[in-house]
Write an enzyme that holds these catalytic residues in place. Sequence first.
Site, PDB file in Angstrom:
ATOM      1  N   TYR A 142       0.850  -1.194   0.000  1.00 35.10           N
ATOM      2  CA  TYR A 142       0.000   0.000   0.000  1.00 35.10           C
ATOM      3  C   TYR A 142       0.884   1.242   0.000  1.00 35.10           C
ATOM      4  O   TYR A 142       1.812   1.356   0.795  1.00 35.10           O
ATOM      5  CB  TYR A 142      -0.898   0.006   1.236  1.00 35.10           C
ATOM      6  CG  TYR A 142      -1.791   1.223   1.341  1.00 35.10           C
ATOM      7  CD1 TYR A 142      -2.836   1.411   0.444  1.00 35.10           C
ATOM      8  CD2 TYR A 142      -1.592   2.164   2.345  1.00 35.10           C
ATOM      9  CE1 TYR A 142      -3.666   2.524   0.545  1.00 35.10           C
ATOM     10  CE2 TYR A 142      -2.411   3.281   2.456  1.00 35.10           C
ATOM     11  CZ  TYR A 142      -3.450   3.448   1.548  1.00 35.10           C
ATOM     12  OH  TYR A 142      -4.260   4.547   1.646  1.00 35.10           O
ATOM     13  N   ASP A 237       9.318   2.883  -0.275  1.00 34.48           N
ATOM     14  CA  ASP A 237       8.272   3.529   0.511  1.00 34.48           C
ATOM     15  C   ASP A 237       8.520   3.163   1.968  1.00 34.48           C
ATOM     16  O   ASP A 237       8.206   2.055   2.412  1.00 34.48           O
ATOM     17  CB  ASP A 237       6.893   3.047   0.054  1.00 34.48           C
ATOM     18  CG  ASP A 237       5.754   3.721   0.821  1.00 34.48           C
ATOM     19  OD1 ASP A 237       6.014   4.330   1.878  1.00 34.48           O
ATOM     20  OD2 ASP A 237       4.611   3.624   0.368  1.00 34.48           O
ATOM     21  N   LYS A 265       4.683   9.144   9.368  1.00 39.27           N
ATOM     22  CA  LYS A 265       4.472   8.563  10.689  1.00 39.27           C
ATOM     23  C   LYS A 265       5.491   9.030  11.738  1.00 39.27           C
ATOM     24  O   LYS A 265       5.308  10.058  12.371  1.00 39.27           O
ATOM     25  CB  LYS A 265       4.422   7.041  10.587  1.00 39.27           C
ATOM     26  CG  LYS A 265       3.269   6.555   9.693  1.00 39.27           C
ATOM     27  CD  LYS A 265       3.078   5.079   9.728  1.00 39.27           C
ATOM     28  CE  LYS A 265       2.004   4.611   8.748  1.00 39.27           C
ATOM     29  NZ  LYS A 265       0.651   5.088   9.049  1.00 39.27           N
TER      30      LYS A 265
END
Length: 428
Positions: A142, A237, A265
């Site tokens: 994702y 990523d 994050k």
Amino acid sequence: MNNSETLFERAQKVIPGGVNSPVRAFKSVNANPIFIKSANGVTLTDEDGKTYTDYIGSWGPMILGHNNSQISKAITEALSHGTSYGLPTKSEVEMAELITEIVPSIEMVRMVSSGTEAVLSVLRLARGYTGKDMIVKFEGCYHGHSDSMLVKAGSGLATAGQPNSAGVTKETAADTITCRYNDLQSVKEVFAKYKDKIAAIIVEPVAANMGVIPPLPGFLQGLREITEENNALLIFDEVITGFRLSINCASTYFGIKPDLQTFGKIIGGGLPVGAYGGRKEIMQQISPLGPVYQAGTLSGNPIAMAAGITALKKLKEHPEIYSEINKNAKTLKTGLIEIFKENQIDAQVQGIESLITIFFTNEPVTSYDEAKKSDTQRYARWFKGLLENGIVVAPSQFEALFLSNLHTEKEIGQFLNVARKIVSSENF
């Protein structure tokens, strides 16, 4: 009806599905969400006053636990000067200097406001730099919800993607090719077919959005070699793995130097943030230096920068934090493996360092196809059993369990005791 149920009823009238991100709906575990009022350390308190030991960690940012006093102090200090200026700040420079110092593969970095924004920006940059249109991604990985990443595999491994979300055009999806994670042969087939059209490969160095699936030996190195042979870029990523596996990120952890990386994050210390960076010659193609346009009103927000800088400095100055988290994660994984084995439960406890997933299946999981074989109904029972005993994990089979440096032997012991109780019950 308790307060969470009342709030969910209200929310469904004014928010699609009653939540602002799909996984919060608890639909995949056949339950309704709990609404959180506060958090501190490893503890969440819901709107009914019930407390839980938290293993979601806001989906990764809370590596130092909730409501960290140093981060809170930094936020308060930054807030006293204002919330947003629309002009450059010292903290943006400090954040960029810190990231480029910590991560050897990053020479320049651009701040944005989310992981999705980081990914869509880095893909535009890859296309602009190479002059090519196609992107290779992996099924089950994702990369946020930008249109070109919401694709599924075509009819074969080497075919272009099709939309897997309404609102994504076939033309957009066609420029993204989906391969099988941990399968280098599928990547080689794609490059054989579209050799001069592929701008980049984007990959989670550790897949953590189909459950946690580490790369098989040689997989990431193989991607590096394929991209170099075909004049394409390699993008890691690291929205999840960045500063989670180690202070120097997954690129250093695995000894692979990607051309570009995305972050999120942890670099926001719990506030909304994203970033992308990499080789200087590529990053200099971004506006205002180059022709690749990208902008953001709140990019490098001073409050988020204060939180993120504090978090990164803490992790950089105290490397023992990683060894302690990883030690406790290993204890948890080993204990769960023993419990499932003793009770003859088909389960794979997979992970790497402080990222863990329990797949309820009888074979090790190395790809999305294998992950999908998991018993999601058993996972729902697992989730509910933990929740009833005051432990919160991801409300989905295909997500990660996150540890922080505040999860101690006490919390790990509590988790294992509850797990033993759940697994040994008749209806599990």
